[in-house]
Design an enzyme around this catalytic site. Structure first.
Site, mmCIF file in Angstrom:
data_model
loop_
_atom_site.group_PDB
_atom_site.id
_atom_site.type_symbol
_atom_site.label_atom_id
_atom_site.label_comp_id
_atom_site.label_asym_id
_atom_site.label_seq_id
_atom_site.Cartn_x
_atom_site.Cartn_y
_atom_site.Cartn_z
ATOM 1 N N GLU A 2 14.805 57.279 -53.818
ATOM 2 C CA GLU A 2 15.166 56.430 -52.671
ATOM 3 C C GLU A 2 16.654 56.502 -52.310
ATOM 4 O O GLU A 2 17.519 56.508 -53.182
ATOM 5 C CB GLU A 2 14.805 54.982 -52.996
ATOM 6 C CG GLU A 2 14.984 54.017 -51.833
ATOM 7 C CD GLU A 2 14.057 52.826 -51.973
ATOM 8 O OE1 GLU A 2 12.869 52.957 -51.614
ATOM 9 O OE2 GLU A 2 14.514 51.777 -52.448
ATOM 10 N N LYS A 43 19.293 54.234 -51.058
ATOM 11 C CA LYS A 43 19.412 52.772 -51.048
ATOM 12 C C LYS A 43 20.875 52.386 -51.203
ATOM 13 O O LYS A 43 21.462 52.574 -52.273
ATOM 14 C CB LYS A 43 18.563 52.226 -52.218
ATOM 15 C CG LYS A 43 18.479 50.718 -52.327
ATOM 16 C CD LYS A 43 17.531 50.311 -53.461
ATOM 17 C CE LYS A 43 17.255 48.830 -53.474
ATOM 18 N NZ LYS A 43 16.318 48.428 -54.561
ATOM 19 N N LYS A 45 10.936 53.432 -45.344
ATOM 20 C CA LYS A 45 10.781 52.209 -46.130
ATOM 21 C C LYS A 45 11.461 51.094 -45.356
ATOM 22 O O LYS A 45 12.673 51.076 -45.186
ATOM 23 C CB LYS A 45 11.427 52.386 -47.510
ATOM 24 C CG LYS A 45 10.991 51.364 -48.517
ATOM 25 C CD LYS A 45 10.710 52.061 -49.844
ATOM 26 C CE LYS A 45 9.965 51.188 -50.804
ATOM 27 N NZ LYS A 45 10.734 50.026 -51.201
ATOM 28 N N GLU A 95 1.639 48.775 -50.223
ATOM 29 C CA GLU A 95 2.276 48.113 -51.375
ATOM 30 C C GLU A 95 1.655 46.758 -51.679
ATOM 31 O O GLU A 95 1.503 45.913 -50.797
ATOM 32 C CB GLU A 95 3.770 47.947 -51.078
ATOM 33 C CG GLU A 95 4.517 47.200 -52.172
ATOM 34 C CD GLU A 95 6.001 47.089 -51.862
ATOM 35 O OE1 GLU A 95 6.636 48.117 -51.562
ATOM 36 O OE2 GLU A 95 6.527 45.964 -51.923
ATOM 37 N N ASN A 100 4.547 46.992 -56.582
ATOM 38 C CA ASN A 100 5.980 46.751 -56.709
ATOM 39 C C ASN A 100 6.229 45.733 -57.815
ATOM 40 O O ASN A 100 5.694 44.619 -57.781
ATOM 41 C CB ASN A 100 6.567 46.254 -55.371
ATOM 42 C CG ASN A 100 8.083 46.459 -55.311
ATOM 43 O OD1 ASN A 100 8.749 46.494 -56.342
ATOM 44 N ND2 ASN A 100 8.609 46.596 -54.113
ATOM 45 N N GLU A 142 6.434 50.971 -58.370
ATOM 46 C CA GLU A 142 7.668 50.838 -57.596
ATOM 47 C C GLU A 142 8.632 49.862 -58.265
ATOM 48 O O GLU A 142 8.224 48.793 -58.732
ATOM 49 C CB GLU A 142 7.351 50.294 -56.195
ATOM 50 C CG GLU A 142 6.438 51.162 -55.351
ATOM 51 C CD GLU A 142 6.141 50.476 -54.021
ATOM 52 O OE1 GLU A 142 4.999 50.588 -53.549
ATOM 53 O OE2 GLU A 142 7.039 49.816 -53.472
ATOM 54 N N SER A 143 9.890 50.223 -58.262
ATOM 55 C CA SER A 143 11.014 49.373 -58.690
ATOM 56 C C SER A 143 11.152 49.248 -60.209
ATOM 57 O O SER A 143 10.193 49.466 -60.960
ATOM 58 C CB SER A 143 10.906 47.950 -58.117
ATOM 59 O OG SER A 143 10.845 47.963 -56.720
HETATM 60 O O1 LIG Z 1 15.526 45.739 -53.746
HETATM 61 C C1 LIG Z 1 15.499 44.574 -53.301
HETATM 62 O O2 LIG Z 1 16.319 43.695 -53.611
HETATM 63 C C2 LIG Z 1 14.441 44.158 -52.321
HETATM 64 C C3 LIG Z 1 14.410 42.844 -51.887
HETATM 65 C C4 LIG Z 1 13.465 42.430 -50.962
HETATM 66 C C5 LIG Z 1 12.563 43.340 -50.452
HETATM 67 C C6 LIG Z 1 12.578 44.661 -50.892
HETATM 68 C C7 LIG Z 1 13.506 45.070 -51.815
HETATM 69 N N1 LIG Z 1 13.567 46.372 -52.249
HETATM 70 C C8 LIG Z 1 12.728 47.402 -51.779
HETATM 71 C C9 LIG Z 1 12.113 48.135 -52.894
HETATM 72 O O3 LIG Z 1 10.935 47.984 -53.080
HETATM 73 C C10 LIG Z 1 12.984 48.981 -53.772
HETATM 74 O O4 LIG Z 1 14.070 49.444 -53.037
HETATM 75 C C11 LIG Z 1 12.332 50.195 -54.406
HETATM 76 O O5 LIG Z 1 11.089 49.933 -54.952
HETATM 77 C C12 LIG Z 1 13.268 50.775 -55.488
HETATM 78 O O6 LIG Z 1 13.578 49.761 -56.422
HETATM 79 P P1 LIG Z 1 14.699 49.956 -57.527
HETATM 80 O O7 LIG Z 1 14.465 51.267 -58.211
HETATM 81 O O8 LIG Z 1 14.523 48.799 -58.459
HETATM 82 O O9 LIG Z 1 16.011 49.955 -56.809
#
Ligand SMILES: O=C(O)c1ccccc1NCC(=O)[C@H](O)[C@H](O)COP(=O)(O)O
Length: 256
Positions: A53, A55, A115, A164, A185, A215-216
Site C-alpha cells: 500500500e 499510505k 482504496k 472488506e 480487516n 488486511e492491516s
Molecule cells: O489505517 C487507518 O488508520 C484507517 C482508519 C480508518 C479507516 C481505514 C484505515 N486504514 C485503511 C486500511 O485498511 C489500511 O491502510 C490497510 O489495511 C493497511 O494497514 P496497515 O498495514 O496496518 O497500515
C-alpha cells in the site's frame, strides 16, 4: 468514524463531479485499456501474496511517511515482489489522491487497487478512468442495495472488487455477493483497535472459491506467518512498508 470518512469521501466526489460530470468520467473509464486480472495475480499459491500500500497518513497513526513520488515507491514494491499495489486515494485523512493512482498505474504492470470510501457509482467510474484494476468495497459502510449495485458496476467495468469485512455478518454479506476476493480487516474502522486474531476466527466462513486477504497490522514476518497459518492467501500491508525499507521488508514477508 467510518460513516464520517464515507460521507466526506462522497462529498469530495460530488465536488469533483461539479468540474467533471459523470458522463465525462464514464467515457474516460470506457476507453481505458482492459483492467488487469487481479484474481490471477492474487491466486492462492505456495507463497503468500502481498498487496503493498501507498499510505502517507491515517486517522489512527497520523503522519506515516512523506511520499513525494508514489510511482517510484510502487516500482520498488513491484521490484520487491508485490502482487498488487493498493493506493489510498482519500485526501483529507490519508493524504492520497486519484493523481497518485494514475501515477502508480503508469509506473507498474501490477494490478492497482483504489482504496477509498467508495459509496457511489461516480467513484467507481473515477477509479476505472484513473486506471484502477481493483476497487475496495467496505461492507460496513454500505447498505445491501448499494453494495450490490457497486459490486455489479465494478464487475461490469472488468475490474475486481476487494470486499472488506470485519465480522461474521459482514463476511456473509460479502459471500452473498459472490465476491471472489474478500478481505478481513484487523482494524476496527470505528475504534481503530487492531485484532490480528479476527482473520483466524473468520477464516472457515470464507466461500471456498474466494481468495482470502488479511488486511492491516502486519508489522513483521511473524505477523505474516500468523495470518498465513490462519489461512490467508494474501496480506495487505501499508505502514510497515512505507515506514521501513520496502524492498527488504517485502522480501522478508515473502520468505514466510
Ligand atoms: O489505517 C487507518 O488508520 C484507517 C482508519 C480508518 C479507516 C481505514 C484505515 N486504514 C485503511 C486500511 O485498511 C489500511 O491502510 C490497510 O489495511 C493497511 O494497514 P496497515 O498495514 O496496518 O497500515
Amino acid at each position: 468514524m467510518l460513516s464520517e470518512l464515507t460521507a466526506n469521501a462522497v462529498a469530495d466526489a460530488r465536488a469533483r463531479e461539479a468540474d467533471r460530470p459523470l458522463a465525462e468520467v464514464e467515457a474516460a473509464a470506457l476507453v481505458r485499456p482492459a483492467a488487469l486480472d487481479a484474481l490471477a495475480a492474487l491466486a492462492p499459491g505456495a507463497r503468500v501474496k502481498v498487496i503493498a500500500e501507498i499510505k502517507r497518513s491515517s486517522p489512527s497513526r497520523g503522519a506515516l511517511a512523506e511520499i513525494t513520488d508514489p510511482a517510484a515507491l510502487a516500482r520498488s514494491y513491484e521490484l520487491g515482489g508485490a502482487s498488487a499495489i493498493s493506493v489510498l486515494t482519500e485526501g483529507r485523512r490519508f493524504g492520497g489522491s486519484l493523481a497518485d493512482l494514475e501515477a502508480v498505474r503508469a509506473a507498474v504492470a501490477l494490478p492497482v487497487l483504489r482504496k477509498d470510501f467508495i459509496a457511489t457509482p461516480y467513484q467507481v467510474f473515477e477509479a476505472r478512468a484513473a486506471g484502477a484494476d481493483l476497487v475496495l468495497l467496505i461492507v460496513a459502510a454500505l447498505d445491501d442495495a448499494t453494495l450490490r449495485e457497486l459490486y455489479a458496476l465494478i464487475t461490469q467495468l472488468g475490474m475486481t472488487a476487494l470486499v472488506e469485512a470485519h465480522s461474521a455478518d459482514e463476511l456473509e454479506r460479502a459471500a452473498a455477493l459472490g465476491a471472489k476476493l474478500i478481505g478481513v480487516n484487523a482494524r476496527d474502522l470505528t475504534t481503530f483497535e487492531l485484532d490480528r486474531d479476527l482473520f483466524g476466527r473468520l477464516a472457515d466462513r470464507f466461500p471456498a472459491d474466494a481468495i482470502r486477504v488479511a488486511e492491516s497490522a502486519v508489522l513483521s514476518p511473524d505477523d505474516v506467518a500468523h495470518y498465513r497459518r490462519a489461512g490467508a492467501d494474501a496480506v495487505l500491508v501499508g505502514e510497515a512498508l512505507v515506514t521501513g525499507d520496502p524492498i527488504a521488508n517485502l522480501s522478508a514477508f515473502l520468505a514466510v
